[in-house]
Enzyme design. Structure first.
Site, PDB file in Angstrom:
ATOM      1  N   GLY A 190       2.789  -1.276   4.228  1.00 34.85           N
ATOM      2  CA  GLY A 190       2.795   0.149   3.907  1.00 34.85           C
ATOM      3  C   GLY A 190       4.202   0.616   3.584  1.00 34.85           C
ATOM      4  O   GLY A 190       4.730   0.389   2.495  1.00 34.85           O
ATOM      5  N   GLY A 191       4.846   1.251   4.557  1.00 32.61           N
ATOM      6  CA  GLY A 191       6.162   1.877   4.352  1.00 32.61           C
ATOM      7  C   GLY A 191       7.186   0.988   3.653  1.00 32.61           C
ATOM      8  O   GLY A 191       7.899   1.454   2.754  1.00 32.61           O
ATOM      9  N   GLY A 236       2.544   1.983  10.763  1.00 32.81           N
ATOM     10  CA  GLY A 236       3.523   3.059  10.635  1.00 32.81           C
ATOM     11  C   GLY A 236       4.226   3.423  11.933  1.00 32.81           C
ATOM     12  O   GLY A 236       4.888   4.465  12.011  1.00 32.81           O
ATOM     13  N   SER A 266       3.507  -2.386  10.280  1.00 33.87           N
ATOM     14  CA  SER A 266       4.958  -2.411  10.528  1.00 33.87           C
ATOM     15  C   SER A 266       5.627  -3.725  10.144  1.00 33.87           C
ATOM     16  O   SER A 266       6.568  -4.175  10.811  1.00 33.87           O
ATOM     17  CB  SER A 266       5.247  -2.064  12.000  1.00 33.87           C
ATOM     18  OG  SER A 266       4.828  -0.736  12.276  1.00 33.87           O
ATOM     19  N   GLU A 294      -5.218  -5.245  10.571  1.00 32.63           N
ATOM     20  CA  GLU A 294      -4.228  -4.197  10.775  1.00 32.63           C
ATOM     21  C   GLU A 294      -4.527  -3.465  12.082  1.00 32.63           C
ATOM     22  O   GLU A 294      -5.351  -2.539  12.099  1.00 32.63           O
ATOM     23  CB  GLU A 294      -4.275  -3.192   9.625  1.00 32.63           C
ATOM     24  CG  GLU A 294      -3.983  -3.792   8.274  1.00 32.63           C
ATOM     25  CD  GLU A 294      -3.441  -2.754   7.312  1.00 32.63           C
ATOM     26  OE1 GLU A 294      -2.340  -2.965   6.811  1.00 32.63           O
ATOM     27  OE2 GLU A 294      -4.093  -1.725   7.106  1.00 32.63           O
ATOM     28  N   ASN A 323       0.868  -1.183   0.000  1.00 31.17           N
ATOM     29  CA  ASN A 323       0.000   0.000   0.000  1.00 31.17           C
ATOM     30  C   ASN A 323       0.898   1.224   0.000  1.00 31.17           C
ATOM     31  O   ASN A 323       1.490   1.566   1.024  1.00 31.17           O
ATOM     32  CB  ASN A 323      -0.879  -0.044   1.266  1.00 31.17           C
ATOM     33  CG  ASN A 323      -1.708   1.214   1.449  1.00 31.17           C
ATOM     34  OD1 ASN A 323      -1.812   2.038   0.541  1.00 31.17           O
ATOM     35  ND2 ASN A 323      -2.296   1.370   2.623  1.00 31.17           N
ATOM     36  N   TRP A 324       0.991   1.878  -1.143  1.00 30.05           N
ATOM     37  CA  TRP A 324       1.891   3.040  -1.255  1.00 30.05           C
ATOM     38  C   TRP A 324       1.301   4.290  -0.604  1.00 30.05           C
ATOM     39  O   TRP A 324       1.977   5.289  -0.484  1.00 30.05           O
ATOM     40  CB  TRP A 324       2.203   3.318  -2.728  1.00 30.05           C
ATOM     41  CG  TRP A 324       3.238   2.409  -3.322  1.00 30.05           C
ATOM     42  CD1 TRP A 324       3.731   1.248  -2.788  1.00 30.05           C
ATOM     43  CD2 TRP A 324       3.921   2.591  -4.570  1.00 30.05           C
ATOM     44  NE1 TRP A 324       4.672   0.697  -3.630  1.00 30.05           N
ATOM     45  CE2 TRP A 324       4.811   1.499  -4.728  1.00 30.05           C
ATOM     46  CE3 TRP A 324       3.868   3.555  -5.581  1.00 30.05           C
ATOM     47  CZ2 TRP A 324       5.635   1.365  -5.849  1.00 30.05           C
ATOM     48  CZ3 TRP A 324       4.685   3.428  -6.698  1.00 30.05           C
ATOM     49  CH2 TRP A 324       5.562   2.331  -6.831  1.00 30.05           C
ATOM     50  N   LYS A 325       0.021   4.217  -0.224  1.00 38.35           N
ATOM     51  CA  LYS A 325      -0.681   5.389   0.343  1.00 38.35           C
ATOM     52  C   LYS A 325      -0.474   6.601  -0.583  1.00 38.35           C
ATOM     53  O   LYS A 325      -0.384   6.420  -1.786  1.00 38.35           O
ATOM     54  CB  LYS A 325      -0.193   5.649   1.765  1.00 38.35           C
ATOM     55  CG  LYS A 325      -0.207   4.379   2.629  1.00 38.35           C
ATOM     56  CD  LYS A 325      -0.075   4.679   4.074  1.00 38.35           C
ATOM     57  CE  LYS A 325       0.071   3.380   4.854  1.00 38.35           C
ATOM     58  NZ  LYS A 325      -0.022   3.564   6.279  1.00 38.35           N
ATOM     59  N   HIS A 339      -9.495   0.779   4.992  1.00 37.19           N
ATOM     60  CA  HIS A 339      -8.228   1.011   5.703  1.00 37.19           C
ATOM     61  C   HIS A 339      -8.504   1.927   6.892  1.00 37.19           C
ATOM     62  O   HIS A 339      -9.342   2.819   6.824  1.00 37.19           O
ATOM     63  CB  HIS A 339      -7.215   1.652   4.751  1.00 37.19           C
ATOM     64  CG  HIS A 339      -5.829   1.679   5.319  1.00 37.19           C
ATOM     65  ND1 HIS A 339      -5.434   2.600   6.258  1.00 37.19           N
ATOM     66  CD2 HIS A 339      -4.760   0.875   5.096  1.00 37.19           C
ATOM     67  CE1 HIS A 339      -4.170   2.368   6.584  1.00 37.19           C
ATOM     68  NE2 HIS A 339      -3.737   1.332   5.888  1.00 37.19           N
ATOM     69  N   GLU A 385      -6.977   4.361   8.020  1.00 36.22           N
ATOM     70  CA  GLU A 385      -6.806   5.789   7.726  1.00 36.22           C
ATOM     71  C   GLU A 385      -8.058   6.363   7.064  1.00 36.22           C
ATOM     72  O   GLU A 385      -8.316   7.564   7.148  1.00 36.22           O
ATOM     73  CB  GLU A 385      -5.549   5.995   6.856  1.00 36.22           C
ATOM     74  CG  GLU A 385      -4.279   5.789   7.676  1.00 36.22           C
ATOM     75  CD  GLU A 385      -3.055   5.382   6.889  1.00 36.22           C
ATOM     76  OE1 GLU A 385      -3.052   5.506   5.644  1.00 36.22           O
ATOM     77  OE2 GLU A 385      -2.083   4.915   7.525  1.00 36.22           O
TER      78      GLU A 385
HETATM   79  C1  PEP Z   1      -0.786   0.048   6.111  1.00 38.67           C
HETATM   80  O1  PEP Z   1      -1.016   1.235   6.199  1.00 38.67           O
HETATM   81  O2  PEP Z   1      -1.575  -0.690   5.492  1.00 38.67           O
HETATM   82  C2  PEP Z   1       0.410  -0.472   6.760  1.00 38.67           C
HETATM   83  C3  PEP Z   1       0.428  -1.730   7.068  1.00 38.67           C
HETATM   84  O3  PEP Z   1       1.428   0.419   6.993  1.00 38.67           O
HETATM   85  P1  PEP Z   1       2.891   0.092   7.594  1.00 38.67           P
HETATM   86  O4  PEP Z   1       3.364  -1.195   6.980  1.00 38.67           O
HETATM   87  O5  PEP Z   1       3.732   1.250   7.196  1.00 38.67           O
HETATM   88  O6  PEP Z   1       2.724  -0.037   9.081  1.00 38.67           O
END
Ligand code: PEP
Length: 247
Positions: free
Chosen positions: A231-232, A171, A210, A165, A11-13, A95, A97
């Protein structure tokens, strides 16, 4: 019933411009033998170009959200049909967010899931508890409630996955213990079987929050973990490949 095919989705957001597609191409180039399906979900502006860049590879492209309606006066929004038209095969929905930042309720997420199915997109439906909910020992209740409320009956017989999640792990560098992940994933599986019978066993349950190359192996091999939503660490091909390689 065979176990679900694992899915590892990035997920590049709201990150990435045309030049960032080099990372997506790097994933495609570095992808060796894997049992996983691999997807990259870039911002909507890059879906079409990512799909073109990854056309010859097994890496799928997904969207990060869609509107429930197919068209209309919804300035700034993107319909599931538009994502599919641009080359997306999957879409992340619900998600945290979006749930927290845009007030998306379970009912809104369920309507978006129906829209995704209408457009031929495979939904990845996100659920997860906040830190306060976990501390109050409500994680299982919250997560299974979100599963029941966000997954419409229309998913019966359809391909989909659920991403667990924990909001506090996204994050932050924090992750639940393996036992905590397994406890929630087992509860999600039970809720899926309750909702969809045997078909509930075919959906992959991803873990997200994470995930990085250094913790991926332990997480991906935990009970009922059928992949990851990343994500990241999905923004750099090397890191994302390290996670995929841990499966
Ligand atoms: C996400 O936002 O879906 C996510 C899992 O982010 P991260 O891996 O950066 O915690």
């Amino acid at each position: 019933m065979t176990s679900p095919t694992p899915l590892i989705a990035g997920n590049w957001k709201m990150n990435g411009v045309a030049a960032s597609l080099i990372e997506a191409q790097g994933v495609a180039a570095g992808l060796g033998e894997t049992k996983a399906r691999v997807a990259i979900c870039p911002p909507a502006t890059l879906v079409e170009r990512a799909a073109a860049a990854l056309k010859a590879s097994p890496v799928l492209v997904g969207g990060q959200d869609c509107r429930a309606e197919a068209s209309g006066a919804f300035t700034g929004d993107v319909a599931a049909e538009m994502l599919a038209d641009a080359g997306a095969r999957l879409v992340i929905l619900g998600h945290s967010e979006r749930r927290a930042g845009y007030g998306e309720s379970d009912a809104v997420v369920a309507a978006k899931v129906e829209a995704a199915l209408r457009a031929g997109l495979e939904p990845i439906v996100c659920v997860g508890e906040t830190l306060e909910e976990r501390k109050a020992e409500k994680a299982l209740e919250v997560v299974t409630g979100q599963v029941r409320g966000s997954l419409p009956a229309a998913l019966a017989g359809q391909a989909f996955s659920v991403a667990y999640e924990p909001v506090w792990a996204i994050g932050t560098g924090l992750t639940p213990t393996t036992a905590e992940i397994e406890e929630v994933h087992v509860a999600i599986r039970a809720a899926l079987v309750e909702l969809f019978g045997d078909h509930g066993k075919s959906a992959a349950i991803l873990y997200g929050g994470s995930v990085k190359p250094s913790n991926a192996a332990e997480i991906l091999h935990a009970r009922e973990v059928g992949g990851a939503l990343v994500g990241g660490a999905s923004l750099k091909a090397e890191d994302f490949l390290g996670i995929i390689g841990a499966l």
